[in-house]
Design a protein around this motif. Structure first.
Motif, short mmCIF file in Angstrom:
data_model
loop_
_atom_site.label_atom_id
_atom_site.label_comp_id
_atom_site.label_asym_id
_atom_site.label_seq_id
_atom_site.Cartn_x
_atom_site.Cartn_y
_atom_site.Cartn_z
N ALA A 100 0.87 -1.17 0.00
CA ALA A 100 0.00 0.00 0.00
C ALA A 100 0.91 1.22 0.00
CB ALA A 100 -0.92 0.01 1.22
N ARG A 101 0.35 2.35 -0.42
CA ARG A 101 1.13 3.59 -0.44
C ARG A 101 0.37 4.70 0.27
NH1 ARG A 101 3.92 3.41 -5.80
NH2 ARG A 101 4.98 1.41 -5.72
N ILE A 102 1.14 5.51 0.98
CA ILE A 102 0.63 6.74 1.59
C ILE A 102 1.70 7.82 1.36
CG2 ILE A 102 -0.73 5.52 3.35
CD1 ILE A 102 1.51 6.20 5.38
N HIS A 103 1.40 9.03 1.78
CA HIS A 103 2.39 10.12 1.74
C HIS A 103 2.40 10.78 3.11
CE1 HIS A 103 1.78 9.56 -2.57
NE2 HIS A 103 2.96 10.12 -2.71
N ASP A 104 3.58 11.19 3.54
CA ASP A 104 3.64 11.91 4.80
C ASP A 104 3.16 13.35 4.58
OD1 ASP A 104 5.80 13.57 3.96
OD2 ASP A 104 7.32 12.33 4.93
N PRO A 105 3.03 14.16 5.62
CA PRO A 105 2.49 15.51 5.46
C PRO A 105 3.29 16.42 4.52
CG PRO A 105 2.40 14.88 7.76
CD PRO A 105 3.19 13.82 7.04
N GLU A 106 4.54 16.07 4.24
CA GLU A 106 5.35 16.88 3.33
C GLU A 106 5.40 16.29 1.92
OE1 GLU A 106 9.02 18.46 4.78
OE2 GLU A 106 8.10 19.10 6.66
N GLY A 107 4.56 15.27 1.68
CA GLY A 107 4.45 14.70 0.34
C GLY A 107 5.43 13.60 0.01
N ASN A 108 6.22 13.15 0.98
CA ASN A 108 7.16 12.06 0.73
C ASN A 108 6.41 10.73 0.59
OD1 ASN A 108 9.68 13.59 1.01
ND2 ASN A 108 9.06 13.80 3.14
N PRO A 109 6.68 9.98 -0.48
CA PRO A 109 5.98 8.71 -0.66
C PRO A 109 6.48 7.66 0.32
CG PRO A 109 7.58 9.03 -2.41
CD PRO A 109 7.59 10.27 -1.57
N ILE A 110 5.54 6.87 0.83
CA ILE A 110 5.83 5.78 1.76
C ILE A 110 5.14 4.54 1.23
CG2 ILE A 110 5.55 4.90 4.11
CD1 ILE A 110 5.31 7.89 4.97
N GLU A 111 5.91 3.48 1.09
CA GLU A 111 5.33 2.20 0.69
C GLU A 111 5.30 1.31 1.91
OE1 GLU A 111 5.71 -0.23 -3.25
OE2 GLU A 111 7.51 -0.58 -2.04
N LEU A 112 4.17 0.68 2.15
CA LEU A 112 4.00 -0.26 3.26
C LEU A 112 3.96 -1.66 2.66
CD1 LEU A 112 1.23 1.77 5.05
CD2 LEU A 112 3.67 1.75 5.60
N TRP A 113 4.79 -2.55 3.18
CA TRP A 113 4.91 -3.89 2.65
C TRP A 113 4.67 -4.91 3.75
CZ3 TRP A 113 10.25 -6.49 2.33
CH2 TRP A 113 10.13 -7.79 1.85
N GLU A 114 3.64 -5.72 3.58
CA GLU A 114 3.40 -6.83 4.49
C GLU A 114 3.89 -8.08 3.78
OE1 GLU A 114 0.02 -7.96 7.60
OE2 GLU A 114 -0.70 -7.96 5.53
N PRO A 115 5.08 -8.59 4.15
CA PRO A 115 5.62 -9.76 3.46
C PRO A 115 4.68 -10.96 3.56
CG PRO A 115 7.31 -8.75 4.82
CD PRO A 115 6.00 -8.09 5.17
N ALA A 116 4.78 -11.82 2.55
CA ALA A 116 3.95 -13.03 2.51
C ALA A 116 4.30 -13.93 3.69
CB ALA A 116 4.18 -13.76 1.20
#
Length: 116
Positions: A100-116
Motif C-alpha cells: 500500500a502507499r501513503i504520503h507523509d504531510p510533506e508529500g514524501n511517498p511511503i510504501e508499506l509492505w506486508e511480506p507473505a
C-alpha cells in the motif's frame, strides 16, 4: 568486514519536529528521535531506480518502504485519520506479499509492505 545493515535514513524536511511526530504517531517510527529505533530482522531491498521510473513520483528522489504486520488495520487507521491510501491488486503477490502507499504531510511517498 562489510556493511551489516542500514544505520539510518536522513532526509530534509520543512518542519522536522512535526514530521518526526507524524512518523511516531502513525507509523511508530523512532518516537524518541535520535534514540536508535530497534527493528525486527528481515529483508531489506536496496534498489536504485532509473530517473524515468514511474514506481514513485518523479519529483521525489526517494521512497521509504516499511515492512509491516497488520496492514489492513494500519490502512483503516490511516483512512480514519484522513490519510489517503492507495492499493492496487497488481502490486500484490502471494510469493512476495501485499503493498500500500501513503504520503507523509510533506508529500514524501511511503510504501508499506506486508511480506507473505
Amino acid at each position: 568486514m562489510g556493511v551489516t545493515g542500514i544505520g539510518g535514513l536522513f532526509f530534509r524536511a520543512d518542519d522536522p519536529e512535526a514530521l518526526k511526530a507524524w512518523y511516531a504517531q502513525y507509523l511508530g517510527v523512532a518516537p524518541d528521535g535520535w534514540t536508535p529505533w530497534e527493528q525486527q530482522a528481515g529483508p531489506t531491498i536496496f534498489e536504485p531506480f532509473a530517473r524515468s521510473s514511474d514506481y514513485f513520483p518523479a519529483e521525489r528522489q526517494h521512497m521509504i518502504n516499511f515492512r509491516v504486520t497488520g496492514l489492513d488495520a494500519m490502512l483503516e487507521r490511516f483512512r480514519t485519520a484522513g490519510i489517503e491510501v492507495v492499493t492496487k491488486a497488481e502490486w500484490d503477490s502471494p510469493e512476495i506479499g501485499r503493498f500500500a502507499r501513503i504520503h507523509d504531510p510533506e508529500g514524501n511517498p511511503i510504501e508499506l509492505w506486508e511480506p507473505a
